[in-house]
Structure formats: C-alpha cells, structure tokens
Design a protein around this motif. Structure first.
Motif, short mmCIF file in Angstrom:
data_model
loop_
_atom_site.label_atom_id
_atom_site.label_comp_id
_atom_site.label_asym_id
_atom_site.label_seq_id
_atom_site.Cartn_x
_atom_site.Cartn_y
_atom_site.Cartn_z
N SER A 49 -13.12 5.03 -31.42
CA SER A 49 -12.59 5.28 -30.01
C SER A 49 -11.68 4.23 -29.54
O SER A 49 -10.67 4.54 -28.94
CB SER A 49 -13.69 5.36 -29.13
OG SER A 49 -14.73 6.34 -29.34
N ASN A 84 -22.03 1.41 -20.31
CA ASN A 84 -21.14 2.46 -21.26
C ASN A 84 -20.03 1.89 -21.83
O ASN A 84 -19.27 1.43 -21.07
CB ASN A 84 -20.69 3.63 -20.19
CG ASN A 84 -19.95 4.79 -20.93
OD1 ASN A 84 -20.65 5.06 -21.89
ND2 ASN A 84 -19.06 5.08 -20.31
N TYR A 175 -23.33 4.27 -14.23
CA TYR A 175 -22.03 3.91 -14.53
C TYR A 175 -21.07 4.52 -13.70
O TYR A 175 -20.06 3.92 -13.23
CB TYR A 175 -21.90 4.30 -15.95
CG TYR A 175 -20.40 4.38 -16.36
CD1 TYR A 175 -19.61 3.10 -16.91
CD2 TYR A 175 -19.66 5.35 -16.32
CE1 TYR A 175 -18.38 2.87 -17.28
CE2 TYR A 175 -18.02 5.21 -16.89
CZ TYR A 175 -17.69 4.01 -17.32
OH TYR A 175 -16.28 3.82 -17.90
N TRP A 176 -21.15 5.80 -13.26
CA TRP A 176 -20.29 6.22 -12.40
C TRP A 176 -20.36 5.77 -10.93
O TRP A 176 -19.23 5.58 -10.14
CB TRP A 176 -20.34 8.00 -12.39
CG TRP A 176 -19.64 8.33 -13.66
CD1 TRP A 176 -20.31 8.96 -14.69
CD2 TRP A 176 -18.22 8.37 -13.98
NE1 TRP A 176 -19.76 9.34 -15.71
CE2 TRP A 176 -18.35 8.96 -15.17
CE3 TRP A 176 -17.29 8.01 -13.43
CZ2 TRP A 176 -17.09 9.22 -15.88
CZ3 TRP A 176 -15.97 8.30 -13.98
CH2 TRP A 176 -15.87 8.75 -15.43
N ASN A 179 -18.48 2.64 -11.27
CA ASN A 179 -17.14 3.00 -11.43
C ASN A 179 -16.38 3.53 -10.19
O ASN A 179 -15.11 3.63 -10.27
CB ASN A 179 -17.08 4.15 -12.57
CG ASN A 179 -15.66 4.22 -13.26
OD1 ASN A 179 -15.44 3.09 -13.61
ND2 ASN A 179 -14.97 5.12 -13.28
N VAL A 190 -11.79 2.81 -19.58
CA VAL A 190 -12.67 3.35 -20.71
C VAL A 190 -12.45 2.67 -21.89
O VAL A 190 -13.61 2.06 -22.70
CB VAL A 190 -12.65 5.11 -20.79
CG1 VAL A 190 -13.38 5.28 -22.11
CG2 VAL A 190 -13.03 5.61 -19.69
N MET A 231 -15.91 10.51 -27.41
CA MET A 231 -15.66 9.17 -26.68
C MET A 231 -13.98 9.19 -26.47
O MET A 231 -13.83 8.28 -25.60
CB MET A 231 -16.08 8.12 -27.39
CG MET A 231 -17.46 8.23 -27.86
SD MET A 231 -18.11 6.69 -28.83
CE MET A 231 -19.93 6.85 -28.81
N PHE A 235 -11.81 13.02 -23.52
CA PHE A 235 -12.01 12.19 -22.36
C PHE A 235 -10.53 12.54 -21.88
O PHE A 235 -10.23 12.72 -20.55
CB PHE A 235 -12.58 10.76 -22.23
CG PHE A 235 -12.25 10.10 -20.98
CD1 PHE A 235 -13.28 10.34 -19.86
CD2 PHE A 235 -11.23 9.15 -20.63
CE1 PHE A 235 -13.10 9.55 -18.74
CE2 PHE A 235 -11.15 8.54 -19.31
CZ PHE A 235 -12.23 8.73 -18.51
#
Length: 299
Positions: A49, A84, A175-176, A179, A190, A231, A235
C-alpha cells in the motif's frame, strides 16, 4: 449539461469499480490467511500500500506534501496510523482467521451503526429516533449472523472471532471520528498512516519470529492483491468518485452491493457454506444502514 452528465457517469463508474474490488477482498483475505499469519499479512499488505500510494502521489505531484503534512501534527498522524492500519487490520485479519469470511464480513459492516453511537459519546452529536431503530436492526442482524440464527441459545462458533470483528468496528468508527478534524489531503493522510504503522508491524513480525519459507505463489499474489485493492488503489477510486459527483448519496449507496457480491464469491471460490441466517442477518444490518440515511422533512 453534457459535461455534468459525463462527470456524474464517470463518478458512478469509479464508484462501481471500487465496490466491485472491495467485494473481492474477503475472498483474498481467506486465501492469504491460509498461508500467512495476520501479522505477516498486515506487514506485506501495508508495504504494498505504501508503494502504491507513493506512486499515486508522485503522479499527482503531491509527494512534497508528505513531510510537511506529517510535521504539521506528528502526534496526531502517529495516533491515526496506530489505529488504522495497525490495530484495525491486525484485529480484522485475526477475526477472519477465526471465523468464516461469510460471517466476519457482514459483522464488519455494522461499523457505520457503531459510528453513530460513538459520535454521540465523543462528539456530543444527538442520536435521532431513527438512529435507535437502525442500531436495533443492525445489532439484531449481528446476533443472527453470530449465532447462525439460534438467537435464544446465544452460542457462538468462535466467541473471540465475533468479539474481534465487533472490536474492529469500534476501531474503524474511532478512526473516522479522529479523522473528522483532519484537513490534509486524504490520500496523503492515508499514506502517512501506512508509513507510520510499517515499523511497528515489521517489529511484530521480527518479535514473533515468523517463517516466510512456506508461502507459495498463491499466498504472495493474494497478499499483494489485498495491499493493492483493500488498502491502496480502491480508496483512491472511491475518493475520486465522491469528488466527481454532486449526488453523494447515489454513489455511496453502491456500497450496499458489496456484501452480497462478496458472499457469492466466497461460495464460488473458497467454497464456504453461506447459511440462510447470514443472508437474513445481513439484510437486517443493511436495513439499519438504510434507515440511518432516510431524511424526514418537517411540514
């Protein structure tokens, strides 16, 4: 008018490709875990990734932003990376290792419902009546899947696997929430998460003293596929779809296709038994997600 139509069409195509790719990763998870441990899988997939997102940033001309973005708030990006991909994927992969993918994948879909509850606790957001209905439907679905439909008996094939799958939803939702205050380029954010987590996953592989000698071509191809399409690239495709559309809901609703396509692939490729209770439970979870999105207007 024509340009708008073409842009919306492009957004739907990007969104559909992303959803189709995400539909394949549960199968790739099981193929990978047949030969690699969750820690090995996390390390190699994260490495793939990082390489993929670096190439994308180089193509977009945003490589120079990586260092400045990290230095703007290193503690924040370190925390995001530890949640994450490090903790989230390590726990998710272990859940897939303990459970049939046809159970782990739908359980993981309840993260959006978990997010509603966590946003109320940590962000002080009000929970609407329809959110309580969504939670009830979603977690009833989780219970149906986890018990294979025998709700009253409350017997689980792998209590630890179910607990880890649900814990992964807490981490993803957390995480969100963290974020939400992130103003950086989302692709770079990311990428930084993967860069930050890489030394930790490498240290875990070294600490466990894991062997790489018994992994065949299928195992290597499967883990590279996870790094690319769970990943990395997918995205970017999803972000591009959302960026190009003026109707976010229409693109976002494509994600409802993913679990059903995934179950078909698991049955055909891995040969997993798809229990009727899994389908019923998944429908309850998706109904819960749908109820959350309904907008009621006051007269």
């Amino acid at each position: 008018m024509s340009n708008t139509h073409n842009t919306e069409r492009k957004a739907l195509i990007y969104g559909l490709i992303a959803v189709l790719l995400w539909s394949t990763v549960a199968t790739a998870f099981k193929l990978t875990l047949a030969q690699l441990s969750p820690i090995q899988m996390l390390f190699i997939a994260s490495l793939v990734s990082v390489c993929t997102l670096m190439i994308i940033c180089a193509y977009n001309g945003t490589l120079s932003q990586i260092r400045t973005t990290f230095l703007s708030d290193p503690g924040y990006f370190l925390l995001l990376g530890l949640i994450n991909p490090l903790a989230y994927y390590l726990i998710l992969f272990k859940a897939y290792d303990l459970l049939p993918a046809s159970q782990a994948q739908p359980l993981n879909y309840s993260w959006a419902i978990t997010l509603t509850l966590m946003a109320a606790i940590f962000l002080g957001q009000k929970i609407r009546k329809q959110d309580w209905v969504a939670c009830a439907l979603g977690y009833l679905g989780v219970l149906i899947i986890a018990t294979k439909g025998d709700i009253l008996a409350l017997q689980f094939d792998s209590p630890l696997g179910v607990a880890l799958a649900l814990l992964s939803t807490l981490l993803w939702a957390g995480y969100w929430i963290l974020n939400a205050r992130n103003k950086a380029n989302p692709i770079i954010a990311v990428l930084l998460g993967f860069i930050v987590s890489l030394p930790f996953s490498a240290a875990l592989v070294w600490y466990e003293g894991l062997s790489w000698g018994e992994i065949d071509t299928t195992g290597w191809l499967a883990v590279v596929y996870v790094g690319l399409f769970e990943m990395g690239i997918t995205f970017v495709l999803w972000l591009t779809a959302l960026k190009n559309t003026k109707n976010t809901a229409r693109v976002s609703n494509l994600i409802f296709l993913s679990p059903f396509i995934s179950l078909m692939l698991l049955a055909q490729i891995i040969g997993e038994t798809i229990y009727p209770s899994t389908i019923i439970g998944l429908i309850f979870i998706l109904l819960g997600l749908a109820v959350q999105q309904i907008k009621f207007t006051k007269k």
